[in-house]
Design an enzyme around this catalytic site. Structure first.
Site, PDB file in Angstrom:
ATOM      1  N   ASP A  42       0.819  -1.216   0.000  1.00  0.00           N
ATOM      2  CA  ASP A  42       0.000   0.000   0.000  1.00  0.00           C
ATOM      3  C   ASP A  42       0.854   1.268   0.000  1.00  0.00           C
ATOM      4  O   ASP A  42       0.693   2.146   0.850  1.00  0.00           O
ATOM      5  CB  ASP A  42      -0.952   0.016   1.210  1.00  0.00           C
ATOM      6  N   GLU A 214     -11.179  -1.005  -4.176  1.00  0.00           N
ATOM      7  CA  GLU A 214     -10.540  -0.350  -3.032  1.00  0.00           C
ATOM      8  C   GLU A 214      -9.376   0.511  -3.523  1.00  0.00           C
ATOM      9  O   GLU A 214      -9.157   0.671  -4.724  1.00  0.00           O
ATOM     10  CB  GLU A 214     -10.046  -1.391  -2.024  1.00  0.00           C
ATOM     11  N   HIS A 280      -2.825  -0.969  -5.559  1.00  0.00           N
ATOM     12  CA  HIS A 280      -2.780  -0.011  -4.448  1.00  0.00           C
ATOM     13  C   HIS A 280      -1.673   1.018  -4.661  1.00  0.00           C
ATOM     14  O   HIS A 280      -0.657   1.035  -3.975  1.00  0.00           O
ATOM     15  CB  HIS A 280      -2.628  -0.702  -3.106  1.00  0.00           C
ATOM     16  N   ARG A 310       4.766  -8.240  -0.730  1.00  0.00           N
ATOM     17  CA  ARG A 310       4.401  -7.152  -1.625  1.00  0.00           C
ATOM     18  C   ARG A 310       5.483  -6.075  -1.576  1.00  0.00           C
ATOM     19  O   ARG A 310       5.741  -5.502  -0.517  1.00  0.00           O
ATOM     20  CB  ARG A 310       3.038  -6.579  -1.252  1.00  0.00           C
TER      21      ARG A 310
END
Length: 346
Positions: A42, A214, A280, A310
């Site tokens: 993120d 999202e 993201h 990630r």
């Protein structure tokens, strides 16, 4: 009232900000390789006065990396600027923090809960220091519409002088297995006016490998047209990807009919480049302002889901003749790329 404030100490116990000694100009490398951060889910970047402030999900705190050379982010130490209280509604699962500067103050928007995911909500802290890595962060409260439903991945944007909040949420109070995007008008950086409006939900097959919308991010072109880039499908799948909404010219952000969804994803996995579940994201300009860049996370291998594999990657993107962003495909990791223009000393 100040809650959970910590001194701005480096996470690794060293100096607050680590600035490597630059090599002689003749030895400066004009290239970099992805990923720039090996564990960076993120990712978010805010660019202010030639400085990049970077953060990502750390889970138990909020930290900032400060640099003027984002391709060298891996050489920078983070500064913890806020730690949550030991218990309570915003004490656990600190997700996807975003740093914004509004009316000469800094704001961090973040999702948190009490240890139970169904209680995730959005919160905000404020700092009036010119530099967000120093000063005092004050807890301002929950950012919520009157419906007060599950909420994550909040972001803010100004449109024609009005501030709006956009986030990902559930329609009801219990997990329905689907996440939508919602928007609401704000009266100030920590207060929503009235109730929310849903502007997107999974409708195409590529959004339904996990029914998720999202990570909304606003992007504007040189004509100030508004695009909303969001993450679609579940982060636990290899098929996490980016979709796009476009606001009609002169449209009302609170009118769902004024947002047009592109029928195809705008950024998807590239297995041969070790890019699974890319998404993201956020955006930034090169130091000289001539290039547009996207920053995003992706897994290097299949099946790694929403965990710490990630990694943060960056790459330059272009614009179509019609003025829409063209992100291309995820670039190959461990392959030299030109650094953002203006980052290298000539």
């Amino acid at each position: 009232m100040q809650l959970g404030f910590t001194s701005c100490k480096s996470d690794d116990g060293g100096d607050k900000q680590h600035t490597p000694t630059p090599p002689p100009i003749s030895e400066v490398d004009s290239t970099f390789t992805n990923p720039i951060v090996n564990n960076g889910p993120d990712p978010w970047v805010y660019q202010y006065e030639k400085v990049y402030y970077y953060t990502h999900t750390m889970g138990n705190r909020i930290g900032i990396y400060k640099t003027d050379a984002i391709s060298e982010l891996g050489e920078v130490r983070s500064t913890t600027v806020w730690t949550p209280p030991a218990s309570g509604p915003y004490s656990k699962n600190i997700w996807a923090p975003e740093l914004h500067r509004i009316d000469e103050k800094w704001y961090f928007y973040f999702a948190a809960d009490d240890g139970d995911d169904k209680n995730h909500r959005m919160f905000v802290i404020e700092n009036d220091s010119p530099d967000p890595t120093v000063g005092t962060w004050e807890f301002k409260g929950q950012v919520t519409s009157t419906s007060d439903k599950w909420a994550i991945d909040g972001t803010v944007f100004d449109y024609e002088g009005q501030l709006y909040f956009i986030w990902s949420g559930w329609r009801g109070d219990d997990d329905p297995g689907i996440q939508q995007l919602y928007i609401a008008k704000m009266t100030n950086p920590w207060t929503i006016e009235g109730d929310r409006v849903m502007i997107s939900e999974p409708t195409y097959d590529w959004e339904k490998n996990g029914l998720v919308n999202e990570g909304p991010q606003i992007l504007r072109n040189k004509n100030d047209e508004v695009f909303l880039i969001y993450s679609a499908s579940g982060c636990w799948t290899d098929d996490y990807k980016l979709g796009m909404l476009t606001l009609n010219e002169g449209g009302d952000p609170l009118n769902p009919d004024d947002w047009q969804k592109k029928s195809e994803p705008v950024f998807s996995k590239k297995p041969e480049h070790n890019a699974y579940g890319p998404g993201h994201n956020s955006f930034f300009k090169s130091p000289d302002g001539t290039e547009d860049w996207i920053i995003y996370h992706a897994n290097p291998e299949s099946g790694q889901g929403c965990g710490n594999n990630r990694s943060t990657r960056i790459q330059k993107f272009e614009w179509t003749e019609e003025g829409a962003p063209d992100f291309g495909e995820p670039v190959r990791i461990n392959t030299p790329l030109d650094k953002p223009s203006g980052e290298v000393t000539e």
